[in-house]
Motif scaffolding. Structure first.
Motif, PDB file in Angstrom:
ATOM      1  N   LYS A 203      -0.275 -26.437 -21.230  1.00 42.08           N
ATOM      2  CA  LYS A 203       0.540 -27.022 -20.166  1.00 42.08           C
ATOM      3  C   LYS A 203       0.454 -26.165 -18.911  1.00 42.08           C
ATOM      4  O   LYS A 203       0.439 -26.660 -17.802  1.00 42.08           O
ATOM      5  CB  LYS A 203       2.014 -27.015 -20.597  1.00 42.08           C
ATOM      6  N   ASN A 204       0.503 -24.856 -19.135  1.00 44.31           N
ATOM      7  CA  ASN A 204       0.573 -23.920 -18.016  1.00 44.31           C
ATOM      8  C   ASN A 204      -0.191 -22.649 -18.322  1.00 44.31           C
ATOM      9  O   ASN A 204      -0.253 -22.226 -19.473  1.00 44.31           O
ATOM     10  CB  ASN A 204       2.039 -23.498 -17.767  1.00 44.31           C
ATOM     11  N   GLU A 205      -0.736 -22.062 -17.268  1.00 49.22           N
ATOM     12  CA  GLU A 205      -1.185 -20.683 -17.380  1.00 49.22           C
ATOM     13  C   GLU A 205      -0.119 -19.833 -16.715  1.00 49.22           C
ATOM     14  O   GLU A 205       0.260 -20.072 -15.563  1.00 49.22           O
ATOM     15  CB  GLU A 205      -2.534 -20.483 -16.693  1.00 49.22           C
ATOM     16  N   LEU A 206       0.370 -18.860 -17.434  1.00 47.33           N
ATOM     17  CA  LEU A 206       1.456 -18.011 -16.953  1.00 47.33           C
ATOM     18  C   LEU A 206       0.992 -16.558 -16.918  1.00 47.33           C
ATOM     19  O   LEU A 206       0.004 -16.205 -17.564  1.00 47.33           O
ATOM     20  CB  LEU A 206       2.664 -18.140 -17.892  1.00 47.33           C
ATOM     21  N   ALA A 207       1.695 -15.749 -16.175  1.00 43.53           N
ATOM     22  CA  ALA A 207       1.412 -14.307 -16.213  1.00 43.53           C
ATOM     23  C   ALA A 207       2.705 -13.542 -15.983  1.00 43.53           C
ATOM     24  O   ALA A 207       3.594 -14.003 -15.259  1.00 43.53           O
ATOM     25  CB  ALA A 207       0.380 -13.923 -15.162  1.00 43.53           C
ATOM     26  N   VAL A 208       2.782 -12.404 -16.626  1.00 42.55           N
ATOM     27  CA  VAL A 208       3.912 -11.500 -16.429  1.00 42.55           C
ATOM     28  C   VAL A 208       3.352 -10.107 -16.188  1.00 42.55           C
ATOM     29  O   VAL A 208       2.493  -9.638 -16.944  1.00 42.55           O
ATOM     30  CB  VAL A 208       4.846 -11.476 -17.659  1.00 42.55           C
ATOM     31  N   ILE A 209       3.825  -9.456 -15.133  1.00 42.49           N
ATOM     32  CA  ILE A 209       3.433  -8.067 -14.899  1.00 42.49           C
ATOM     33  C   ILE A 209       4.537  -7.164 -15.438  1.00 42.49           C
ATOM     34  O   ILE A 209       5.703  -7.317 -15.085  1.00 42.49           O
ATOM     35  CB  ILE A 209       3.182  -7.809 -13.403  1.00 42.49           C
ATOM     36  N   VAL A 210       4.133  -6.262 -16.331  1.00 41.84           N
ATOM     37  CA  VAL A 210       5.069  -5.305 -16.916  1.00 41.84           C
ATOM     38  C   VAL A 210       4.783  -3.935 -16.299  1.00 41.84           C
ATOM     39  O   VAL A 210       3.626  -3.527 -16.193  1.00 41.84           O
ATOM     40  CB  VAL A 210       4.882  -5.210 -18.451  1.00 41.84           C
TER      41      VAL A 210
ATOM     42  N   GLY B 277       1.956   2.410 -16.238  1.00 41.89           N
ATOM     43  CA  GLY B 277       1.464   1.750 -15.025  1.00 41.89           C
ATOM     44  C   GLY B 277       1.771   0.274 -15.145  1.00 41.89           C
ATOM     45  O   GLY B 277       2.660  -0.126 -15.896  1.00 41.89           O
ATOM     46  N   LEU B 278       1.028  -0.540 -14.381  1.00 50.86           N
ATOM     47  CA  LEU B 278       1.220  -1.988 -14.478  1.00 50.86           C
ATOM     48  C   LEU B 278       0.303  -2.561 -15.547  1.00 50.86           C
ATOM     49  O   LEU B 278      -0.837  -2.140 -15.679  1.00 50.86           O
ATOM     50  CB  LEU B 278       0.868  -2.674 -13.160  1.00 50.86           C
ATOM     51  N   LEU B 279       0.831  -3.536 -16.278  1.00 55.09           N
ATOM     52  CA  LEU B 279      -0.011  -4.331 -17.157  1.00 55.09           C
ATOM     53  C   LEU B 279       0.251  -5.798 -16.814  1.00 55.09           C
ATOM     54  O   LEU B 279       1.370  -6.286 -16.980  1.00 55.09           O
ATOM     55  CB  LEU B 279       0.305  -4.057 -18.632  1.00 55.09           C
ATOM     56  N   ALA B 280      -0.778  -6.459 -16.302  1.00 56.95           N
ATOM     57  CA  ALA B 280      -0.653  -7.887 -16.012  1.00 56.95           C
ATOM     58  C   ALA B 280      -1.103  -8.645 -17.249  1.00 56.95           C
ATOM     59  O   ALA B 280      -2.239  -8.487 -17.702  1.00 56.95           O
ATOM     60  CB  ALA B 280      -1.521  -8.265 -14.810  1.00 56.95           C
ATOM     61  N   VAL B 281      -0.196  -9.443 -17.811  1.00 52.26           N
ATOM     62  CA  VAL B 281      -0.494 -10.160 -19.054  1.00 52.26           C
ATOM     63  C   VAL B 281      -0.629 -11.646 -18.735  1.00 52.26           C
ATOM     64  O   VAL B 281       0.336 -12.297 -18.320  1.00 52.26           O
ATOM     65  CB  VAL B 281       0.613  -9.928 -20.107  1.00 52.26           C
TER      66      VAL B 281
ATOM     67  N   GLU C 194      -5.621 -12.724 -21.561  1.00 47.18           N
ATOM     68  CA  GLU C 194      -6.158 -11.381 -21.378  1.00 47.18           C
ATOM     69  C   GLU C 194      -5.221 -10.554 -20.529  1.00 47.18           C
ATOM     70  O   GLU C 194      -4.254 -11.079 -19.970  1.00 47.18           O
ATOM     71  CB  GLU C 194      -7.565 -11.424 -20.778  1.00 47.18           C
ATOM     72  N   VAL C 195      -5.507  -9.254 -20.450  1.00 48.49           N
ATOM     73  CA  VAL C 195      -4.630  -8.366 -19.682  1.00 48.49           C
ATOM     74  C   VAL C 195      -5.454  -7.574 -18.674  1.00 48.49           C
ATOM     75  O   VAL C 195      -6.665  -7.412 -18.815  1.00 48.49           O
ATOM     76  CB  VAL C 195      -3.882  -7.367 -20.608  1.00 48.49           C
ATOM     77  N   ALA C 196      -4.765  -7.107 -17.639  1.00 49.63           N
ATOM     78  CA  ALA C 196      -5.374  -6.187 -16.670  1.00 49.63           C
ATOM     79  C   ALA C 196      -4.416  -5.005 -16.512  1.00 49.63           C
ATOM     80  O   ALA C 196      -3.240  -5.204 -16.232  1.00 49.63           O
ATOM     81  CB  ALA C 196      -5.599  -6.883 -15.341  1.00 49.63           C
TER      82      ALA C 196
ATOM     83  N   PHE D 150       2.190  -2.955  -5.920  1.00 46.76           N
ATOM     84  CA  PHE D 150       1.441  -1.742  -5.595  1.00 46.76           C
ATOM     85  C   PHE D 150       2.375  -0.521  -5.569  1.00 46.76           C
ATOM     86  O   PHE D 150       2.072   0.516  -6.143  1.00 46.76           O
ATOM     87  CB  PHE D 150       0.710  -1.921  -4.264  1.00 46.76           C
ATOM     88  N   GLU D 151       3.527  -0.688  -4.901  1.00 48.33           N
ATOM     89  CA  GLU D 151       4.506   0.396  -4.913  1.00 48.33           C
ATOM     90  C   GLU D 151       4.956   0.679  -6.349  1.00 48.33           C
ATOM     91  O   GLU D 151       5.102   1.833  -6.752  1.00 48.33           O
ATOM     92  CB  GLU D 151       5.722   0.021  -4.046  1.00 48.33           C
ATOM     93  N   GLN D 152       5.132  -0.386  -7.122  1.00 49.52           N
ATOM     94  CA  GLN D 152       5.598  -0.216  -8.511  1.00 49.52           C
ATOM     95  C   GLN D 152       4.582   0.543  -9.352  1.00 49.52           C
ATOM     96  O   GLN D 152       4.963   1.398 -10.160  1.00 49.52           O
ATOM     97  CB  GLN D 152       5.861  -1.605  -9.112  1.00 49.52           C
ATOM     98  N   HIS D 153       3.315   0.256  -9.171  1.00 51.94           N
ATOM     99  CA  HIS D 153       2.277   0.966  -9.937  1.00 51.94           C
ATOM    100  C   HIS D 153       2.337   2.463  -9.627  1.00 51.94           C
ATOM    101  O   HIS D 153       2.257   3.305 -10.528  1.00 51.94           O
ATOM    102  CB  HIS D 153       0.892   0.399  -9.620  1.00 51.94           C
ATOM    103  N   ILE D 154       2.515   2.790  -8.355  1.00 55.98           N
ATOM    104  CA  ILE D 154       2.609   4.201  -7.955  1.00 55.98           C
ATOM    105  C   ILE D 154       3.859   4.834  -8.550  1.00 55.98           C
ATOM    106  O   ILE D 154       3.804   5.923  -9.116  1.00 55.98           O
ATOM    107  CB  ILE D 154       2.613   4.327  -6.421  1.00 55.98           C
ATOM    108  N   ARG D 155       4.993   4.131  -8.439  1.00 53.59           N
ATOM    109  CA  ARG D 155       6.220   4.657  -9.048  1.00 53.59           C
ATOM    110  C   ARG D 155       5.993   4.925 -10.539  1.00 53.59           C
ATOM    111  O   ARG D 155       6.388   5.973 -11.053  1.00 53.59           O
ATOM    112  CB  ARG D 155       7.373   3.657  -8.882  1.00 53.59           C
ATOM    113  N   ALA D 156       5.344   3.973 -11.215  1.00 48.86           N
ATOM    114  CA  ALA D 156       5.171   4.086 -12.671  1.00 48.86           C
ATOM    115  C   ALA D 156       4.279   5.268 -13.051  1.00 48.86           C
ATOM    116  O   ALA D 156       4.665   6.098 -13.872  1.00 48.86           O
ATOM    117  CB  ALA D 156       4.609   2.782 -13.229  1.00 48.86           C
ATOM    118  N   ILE D 157       3.113   5.364 -12.430  1.00 52.91           N
ATOM    119  CA  ILE D 157       2.176   6.416 -12.878  1.00 52.91           C
ATOM    120  C   ILE D 157       2.635   7.812 -12.452  1.00 52.91           C
ATOM    121  O   ILE D 157       2.220   8.804 -13.035  1.00 52.91           O
ATOM    122  CB  ILE D 157       0.722   6.153 -12.416  1.00 52.91           C
TER     123      ILE D 157
END
Lengths: 384, 384
Positions: free
Chosen positions: A186-193, A250-254, A268-270, A289-296
């Motif tokens: 029905k849908n392609e979805l994505a969640v960034i963790v 860091g970020l994981l895009a699922v 798949e994931v990135a 982008f700011e979140q990835h920097i905060r995370a790592i």
């Protein structure tokens, strides 16, 4: 560690557009950055403190670069993983971890990882060579239709093909690949963790993706997705489980499918900022982008909810045009409410080449979606 | 002109923090940028395509730089105006215009401009030398208290002093100055007006400023201002009239007093992105930096309303600390909701030096203001 006023250095493998957007966000925090990239023409060159030329797949290039930095991250997955493993042993903080990249870089291994960790994903078979697929079809071990995916080095629709008949296999690379069940969805979805080394975790709202039917590239990313709370909760849970299984930093895009039966299957994931999160720049409290920097950097994570509704349109080269790029009607779209073009600065266009993206934000998501369609109809990436 | 895929060049005079934030916004549009700046250590150096070393007050430096670009703008007012005038005659588009800068650079001329154009402003007297102020006081031509302002080169509280007795004049620069009526005011307000050469005009919401009582620097900028619609409409009208009087292109930040009698008086203007607009990065549909670029390139202007409420806190060096900067408790403030620090990257701190700013955004402006106070209490810019 005090990142803000010390001799701390952040290293980034890859000098493309994602790296550039990441670098602009390091500036807010005045973080010293160093980039390794094979092309002297790379977008990152004018956005970093130090620019090093080198092949990302070369062990020595990555190792020697990594030795000079405190934290090392990527903006592209295809890097030398053996070098990252050595760097980790020698105390460099590498996010994403070499182990994660090894699982992700090869799509067959990625699928096995999901299976091993009980993460829902479509059924698949693994083949060392394309010719083995033909054998499997002949033997009745594989049935049409299925999705062929190259195990390595596919991106943006390259390395993926729906196979409905034997002749669809013609011309595909001969090497390692997988054949996945074609999922009616029905849908392609994505969640960034986002997750930092201290274990703080936040998820961005579920986004909905609409793909161009031919080019297999995302046309619209809609945030938040127009789905029920139940499905959203399910998708977030699967994304969190995936991030946890990788013990990811860091970020994981699922990327996920919502099947006709409302199952959620991981596609798949990135392990980095991702196309499905570009609208966060304008729509979210904290950009990806700011979140990835905060995370790592093990800083506190920022809010991930939306300020307003956001829709992202990829700007790809129009069919039939190759050469010096022209953005036809860009001023027309800039007149529309809440429209921000992001032009990546590639000088040459060709059909379906990713040349930029446009974000449309509005208090009313449906209005943003309506304007996005106008944007899509108006702007055209052509050649001189 | 097609800015997005041509050999177009945008020139910026000045290489400081405002220029840097401006440059990041040129990247979205892939605009080729060139910066002239006297210091090789300037923040802009790593954010532009071309960096030229040169004195902004030197005719030849500015002229030779300006000849190489198509559109020329500034991030600081103290530049050689004669060179800009020549460049305008030779066809370079200079925004703000040399004429505007000439009126603004000298505070006495700026006040006369308001008087000539019937723009409400406080009464004032003009003096060629500081000693003439003393004479005027002796002769009864000037009464305490008043506000002394240097006619030239004042910024951020330098060049401004409230004079309540003769001894307050001691140590002030001897040169040209003005003495303004000290206005008892309820609020200090500001409105940023954007205008492009085609005449399209947009105003940002009125912001409210709270000043540090001693340092005379802005402590909080609150957007939108917590004032009545009537006052907001009045302030916007005065700001628009001011922009129109200058026939201004680009951003014009108009700082105003709301007097005890609810009169609106123009205090001063800045013809560029301004400290009172930093919260637009996170709070508005279009940041002031993107808007300035849209305006000077004659592109359609973006939406100026807020996505959410915004409060900006200036980060200035704490009293009693001089030396290598340390941002104490920066991680504490990053844990708070909707908080983004912007660290300017100056290596040395000193009391009241502007070292960065922090933006706090929230759906509820009062909540943003509450968090801003926590930010202010927590973070401290000290030295090692």
């Amino acid at each position: 560690m005090n990142y803000f006023s010390s001799n701390f250095k952040l290293g980034i493998l890859g000098g493309g557009q994602l790296g550039k957007m990441l670098l602009y966000n390091t500036r807010k925090f005045d973080i010293h950055t160093s980039v390794l990239e094979a092309s002297n023409e790379a977008p990152c060159k004018i956005a970093c403190d130090e620019f090093h030329l080198g092949d990302l797949l070369d062990y020595d290039a990555v190792y020697n670069f990594g030795k000079q930095v405190d934290v090392l991250t990527i903006e592209i997955e295809n890097v030398n993983i053996d070098a990252l493993e050595t760097l980790e042993k020698e105390g460099v903080k590498v996010y994403p971890a070499s182990k994660t990249l090894r699982s992700i870089q090869n799509k067959a291994k990625q699928k096995l990882f999901y299976r091993d960790n009980e993460i829902p994903t479509s059924d698949f078979s693994r083949f060392a060579y394309l010719s083995e697929i033909e054998d499997a079809i002949e033997n009745g071990g594989l049935e049409f239709p299925f999705v062929w995916k190259a195990a390595q080095f596919g991106y943006d629709g390259n390395g993926v093909k729906v196979v409905r008949k034997l002749s669809d296999l013609e011309g595909l690379p001969a090497g390692e690949c997988i054949a996945e069940d074609l999922i009616p969805f029905k849908n392609e979805l994505a969640v960034i963790v986002a997750r930092n080394p201290s274990g703080e975790t936040k998820t961005y709202p579920v986004v909905e993706m609409e793909f161009h039917p031919e080019a297999n590239q995302v046309e619209y990313v809609i945030c938040p997705a127009r789905i029920s709370n139940e499905i959203a909760t399910k998708a977030e849970a699967v994304a969190l489980k995936t991030s946890k299984a990788f013990n990811h930093v860091g970020l994981l895009a699922v990327e996920m499918f919502q099947t006709k039966d409302d199952e959620i299957l991981v596609n798949e994931v990135a392990p980095r900022p991702h196309n499905s999160g570009h609208q966060t720049i304008e729509a979210s409290y904290t950009s990806q982008f700011e979140q990835h920097i905060r995370a790592i950097l093990d800083l506190p994570l920022g809010r991930t909810d939306n300020k307003v509704g956001g829709v992202m349109v990829n700007l790809v080269g129009a069919e039939g045009y190759t050469g010096n790029v022209v953005y036809e009607n860009i001023e027309t779209i800039m007149k529309m409410d809440g429209v921000t073009p992001h032009i990546y600065g590639k000088k040459q266009t060709r059909p379906f080449r990713k040349m930029g993206h446009v974000t449309i934000v509005n208090e009313d998501l449906n209005e943003a979606r309506r304007i996005a369609e106008e944007v899509k109809k108006s702007i055209k990436v052509i050649s001189e």
